[in-house]
Design a protein around this motif. Structure first.
Motif, short mmCIF file in Angstrom:
data_model
loop_
_atom_site.label_atom_id
_atom_site.label_comp_id
_atom_site.label_asym_id
_atom_site.label_seq_id
_atom_site.Cartn_x
_atom_site.Cartn_y
_atom_site.Cartn_z
N LEU A 3 0.92 31.08 27.82
CA LEU A 3 2.20 30.94 27.12
C LEU A 3 2.13 29.92 25.99
O LEU A 3 2.80 30.08 24.97
N SER A 4 1.33 28.88 26.16
CA SER A 4 1.25 27.86 25.12
C SER A 4 0.67 28.42 23.82
O SER A 4 1.07 28.01 22.72
N ARG A 24 10.74 47.00 29.93
CA ARG A 24 9.49 46.23 29.86
C ARG A 24 9.51 45.42 28.56
O ARG A 24 9.70 45.98 27.49
N ILE A 25 9.30 44.12 28.67
CA ILE A 25 9.51 43.21 27.55
C ILE A 25 8.19 42.79 26.90
O ILE A 25 7.21 42.47 27.57
N PHE A 26 8.19 42.81 25.57
CA PHE A 26 7.08 42.29 24.77
C PHE A 26 7.65 41.21 23.84
O PHE A 26 8.73 41.39 23.28
N VAL A 27 6.91 40.14 23.68
CA VAL A 27 7.32 39.06 22.79
C VAL A 27 6.21 38.83 21.78
O VAL A 27 5.02 38.79 22.13
N GLY A 28 6.60 38.68 20.51
CA GLY A 28 5.58 38.47 19.50
C GLY A 28 6.14 37.96 18.20
O GLY A 28 7.28 37.49 18.12
N MET A 36 5.19 40.78 28.73
CA MET A 36 5.69 39.68 29.55
C MET A 36 5.84 40.06 31.02
O MET A 36 6.62 39.43 31.75
N ASP A 37 5.11 41.07 31.47
CA ASP A 37 5.15 41.45 32.88
C ASP A 37 4.85 40.22 33.75
O ASP A 37 3.89 39.49 33.50
N GLY A 38 5.66 40.03 34.77
CA GLY A 38 5.43 38.92 35.70
C GLY A 38 6.17 37.65 35.33
O GLY A 38 6.17 36.69 36.10
N TYR A 39 6.81 37.63 34.16
CA TYR A 39 7.57 36.45 33.74
C TYR A 39 9.07 36.75 33.84
O TYR A 39 9.49 37.91 33.72
N PRO A 40 9.88 35.71 34.00
CA PRO A 40 11.34 35.93 34.10
C PRO A 40 11.90 36.58 32.84
O PRO A 40 11.44 36.33 31.74
N ARG A 41 12.89 37.41 33.03
CA ARG A 41 13.57 38.08 31.91
C ARG A 41 14.53 37.08 31.28
O ARG A 41 15.45 36.58 31.93
N THR A 42 14.33 36.78 30.01
CA THR A 42 15.21 35.84 29.32
C THR A 42 16.34 36.58 28.62
O THR A 42 16.17 37.73 28.20
N GLN A 43 17.47 35.90 28.45
CA GLN A 43 18.65 36.55 27.89
C GLN A 43 18.85 36.25 26.40
O GLN A 43 19.53 37.01 25.71
N ASP A 44 18.27 35.17 25.92
CA ASP A 44 18.50 34.80 24.53
C ASP A 44 17.37 33.90 24.04
O ASP A 44 16.42 33.59 24.79
#
Length: 217
Positions: A3-4, A24-28, A36-44
């Motif tokens: 994550l860092s 299923r969430i992707f962050v980039g 982001m499988d396995g990480y908490p779902r963030t709202q904002d």
């Protein structure tokens, strides 16, 4: 996932994008997206920044937005694990550095070569060390005609856009390659010359030996 390393990318470019592919969430950042499988779902943005360790003050200065895929597709790219027409790549051992950025060269199934920034692989370094890890290439219908997919077996872990090599850089690389090819050709010619000399010396020695043997008889 590291994550860092993802947080560092977001802070450096000032851009954070969240892609929702059927839950299923992707962050980039636009250049690369990480599953982001396995990480908490963030709202904002605030919750995502907290999870990534980005201070709230810094997060407020980062452009944040969310997008949703339609039928598993966004930006001309399939976001599922096993799309059609995906192929495997092989890494070219030689790496190059352009303007301080290290690029990894990947040989595509059609024989072409694409480049990705090694920095973009840092968040998924752990996945790449696994036994069945691979970097695949999948087609797109956007300006970029293909995109790279980092996979753990059959599971998609990241999508990374190839580096666009500018014309002036390509011209410099052509000049370097031409010089290397010229040196290689010179080395081949010199080796052939040395081999012919060795062969001539060997034949002369064998001929002298045969003459010596005849005289002894």
């Amino acid at each position: 996932m590291k994550l860092s390393a993802l947080a560092a990318q977001i802070k450096n470019c000032g851009h954070c994008e969240v892609i929702n592919n059927g839950g299923r969430i992707f962050v980039g950042t636009g250049s690369a997206f990480y599953c982001m499988d396995g990480y908490p779902r963030t709202q904002d943005a605030g919750e995502l920044g907290a999870m990534l360790g980005i201070p709230q003050k810094k997060m407020k200065n980062i452009f944040y937005h969310e997008e949703y895929t339609m039928d598993g597709k966004l930006y001309g790219v399939r976001w599922d694990d096993e799309p059609e027409h995906e192929g495997t790549t092989s890494e070219v051992k030689t790496r190059i550095v352009i303007n301080g950025e290290e690029l990894i060269a990947l040989r595509n199934p059609d024989g072409s070569v694409g480049f990705i920034r090694s920095e973009l692989l840092k968040p998924v370094e752990g996945e790449l060390n696994k036994e069945f890890a691979q970097i695949c290439v999948r087609p797109t219908n956007q300006d970029c005609r293909f995109i790279y997919a980092v996979k753990d077996g059959m599971i998609l872990r990241a999508l990374i856009a190839p580096m666009n090599i500018k014309d002036d850089v390509a011209n410099d690389l052509d000049e370097i390659i031409a010089e290397l090819m010229s040196r290689r050709q010179k080395q081949i010619i010199e080796k052939m010359h040395d081999d012919l000399q060795d062969l001539a010396a060997q034949e002369a020695a064998e001929k002298a030996k045969r003459i010596e043997n005849r005289e002894e008889k």
